[in-house]
Design a protein around this motif. Sequence first.
Motif, short mmCIF file in Angstrom:
data_model
loop_
_atom_site.label_atom_id
_atom_site.label_comp_id
_atom_site.label_asym_id
_atom_site.label_seq_id
_atom_site.Cartn_x
_atom_site.Cartn_y
_atom_site.Cartn_z
N ASN A 2 43.89 -4.77 -55.75
CA ASN A 2 44.97 -5.34 -56.46
C ASN A 2 46.06 -6.14 -55.70
O ASN A 2 46.66 -5.65 -55.11
CB ASN A 2 45.53 -4.23 -57.52
N GLY A 3 46.37 -7.12 -56.16
CA GLY A 3 47.30 -8.13 -55.57
C GLY A 3 46.83 -8.91 -54.36
O GLY A 3 47.70 -9.93 -53.88
N ALA A 4 45.66 -8.32 -53.47
CA ALA A 4 45.30 -9.01 -52.34
C ALA A 4 44.41 -9.96 -52.67
O ALA A 4 44.30 -10.79 -51.58
CB ALA A 4 45.10 -7.80 -51.44
N LYS A 28 39.39 -13.98 -59.88
CA LYS A 28 38.26 -14.38 -59.87
C LYS A 28 37.37 -13.51 -58.80
O LYS A 28 36.18 -13.06 -59.06
CB LYS A 28 38.04 -16.10 -59.32
N THR A 29 37.92 -13.24 -57.91
CA THR A 29 37.24 -12.37 -56.79
C THR A 29 37.24 -10.88 -57.34
O THR A 29 36.02 -10.59 -57.17
CB THR A 29 38.14 -12.27 -55.37
N MET A 30 38.24 -10.40 -58.28
CA MET A 30 38.18 -9.25 -58.68
C MET A 30 36.86 -9.36 -59.75
O MET A 30 36.07 -8.10 -59.99
CB MET A 30 39.51 -8.82 -59.37
N LEU A 31 36.68 -10.37 -60.43
CA LEU A 31 35.67 -10.51 -61.63
C LEU A 31 34.19 -10.29 -60.70
O LEU A 31 33.19 -9.77 -61.21
CB LEU A 31 35.69 -11.67 -62.32
N MET A 71 38.79 -18.24 -52.05
CA MET A 71 37.87 -17.35 -52.19
C MET A 71 37.42 -17.02 -50.71
O MET A 71 37.30 -15.71 -50.33
CB MET A 71 36.47 -17.90 -52.69
N VAL A 72 37.55 -18.10 -49.63
CA VAL A 72 37.26 -17.52 -48.24
C VAL A 72 38.47 -16.48 -47.83
O VAL A 72 38.33 -15.57 -47.29
CB VAL A 72 37.36 -19.09 -47.39
N ASN A 73 39.68 -16.93 -48.28
CA ASN A 73 41.00 -15.96 -47.86
C ASN A 73 40.72 -14.83 -48.25
O ASN A 73 40.91 -13.66 -47.53
CB ASN A 73 42.14 -16.74 -48.30
N ASP A 74 40.43 -14.66 -49.70
CA ASP A 74 40.21 -13.36 -50.06
C ASP A 74 39.01 -12.63 -49.51
O ASP A 74 39.07 -11.46 -49.07
CB ASP A 74 39.70 -13.57 -51.82
N LEU A 75 37.67 -13.29 -49.22
CA LEU A 75 36.80 -12.43 -48.63
C LEU A 75 37.08 -11.99 -47.46
O LEU A 75 36.46 -11.15 -46.82
CB LEU A 75 35.42 -13.36 -48.71
N ASP A 76 37.88 -13.02 -46.58
CA ASP A 76 38.35 -12.57 -45.25
C ASP A 76 39.08 -11.19 -45.01
O ASP A 76 38.93 -10.38 -44.30
CB ASP A 76 39.07 -13.72 -44.43
N ALA A 77 40.03 -11.20 -46.30
CA ALA A 77 40.66 -9.94 -46.19
C ALA A 77 39.85 -8.93 -46.54
O ALA A 77 40.15 -7.65 -46.04
CB ALA A 77 41.91 -10.21 -47.44
N ILE A 124 37.75 1.46 -58.04
CA ILE A 124 38.42 1.85 -56.92
C ILE A 124 38.61 0.49 -56.05
O ILE A 124 39.72 0.34 -55.33
CB ILE A 124 37.19 2.73 -55.99
N LEU A 125 37.69 -0.59 -56.35
CA LEU A 125 37.82 -1.86 -55.75
C LEU A 125 39.19 -2.33 -56.45
O LEU A 125 39.86 -3.37 -55.43
CB LEU A 125 36.77 -2.77 -55.81
N LYS A 126 39.44 -2.38 -57.45
CA LYS A 126 40.59 -3.02 -58.12
C LYS A 126 41.95 -2.38 -57.71
O LYS A 126 42.60 -2.92 -57.42
CB LYS A 126 40.44 -2.76 -59.62
N GLU A 127 41.82 -1.14 -57.51
CA GLU A 127 43.11 -0.31 -57.01
C GLU A 127 43.20 -0.71 -55.54
O GLU A 127 44.49 -0.97 -55.19
CB GLU A 127 42.78 1.24 -56.81
N VAL A 128 42.10 -0.76 -54.57
CA VAL A 128 42.28 -1.41 -53.18
C VAL A 128 42.98 -2.65 -52.96
O VAL A 128 43.52 -2.98 -52.32
CB VAL A 128 40.85 -0.94 -52.44
#
Length: 180
Positions: free
Chosen positions: A67-69, A73-76, A27-33, A61-65
Motif C-alpha cells: 500500500n502506497g508503494a 493499477k498494480t494492486m488491481l 508498472m516497471v517501477n512498481d514491479l521492480d519494487a 496481505i499484498l495490499k498491506e505490504v
Amino acid sequence: MSSTIASRRYAKALLDVAEEGGYVDQMVNDLDAVREVVAESRDLLTMLRSPVVNGDLKARILKEVFNGAVSGKTMLFFELLCRKKRAGLLADVIEEFSALRDERGGVVNVDVTSAVKLNDEQSRKLINGLSVYTGKKVRARLSLDEHLIGGVKVQIGDTILDNTVVHQLERLKHALGEEA
C-alpha cells in the motif's frame, strides 16, 4: 496449464494493458519494487504459493505490504492474480514481464565474464560489437572470474561465446588427445 505458460500469459496481458494505458514506466517501477521485496522475504513468497491461504487473504496481505508503494493499477493486478488463484506466480510473472518488455524494446541481456576488469573503452567496444552481433540493444552484466586466465566469455540467452584462455587450452588438449 504449466506455470511458465500461465506466467507468460499474465505478463503479456499486463504489458499489453500498460502499453495501451501509457503507464509502462510506472508498472516497471512498481514491479521492480515488488521484485525486491519478494526476493528478500521468503515468508511472503511462501504465503503467496501456499494453497492453504485463500486468495482474499493473499490480496489483503499484498495490499498491506505494498500500500502506497505501488500504483492502484498494480494492486488491481495483484487482486486479479489472487482471485484467479495465481498469486504464487507473482515472481514468475514479474520476470516474464521484464523479459517481454526487453523483447519488445529490442533489448538483449548479456552476461560477460572476464579474467580481468575491463576498462570503459574495452567494455564499450565489446558492448557495441555484441549489439552488432545480436542486432539489438545490449544490456551487459559484467563479472570477473580469475580462473579464466585471460579472455572473455559471453552468454546471450542459451548461446555461449567462449574466448577464454582456459577454453582454448581445453580445445587444444582435446585436439592433441584425438591425434595421439
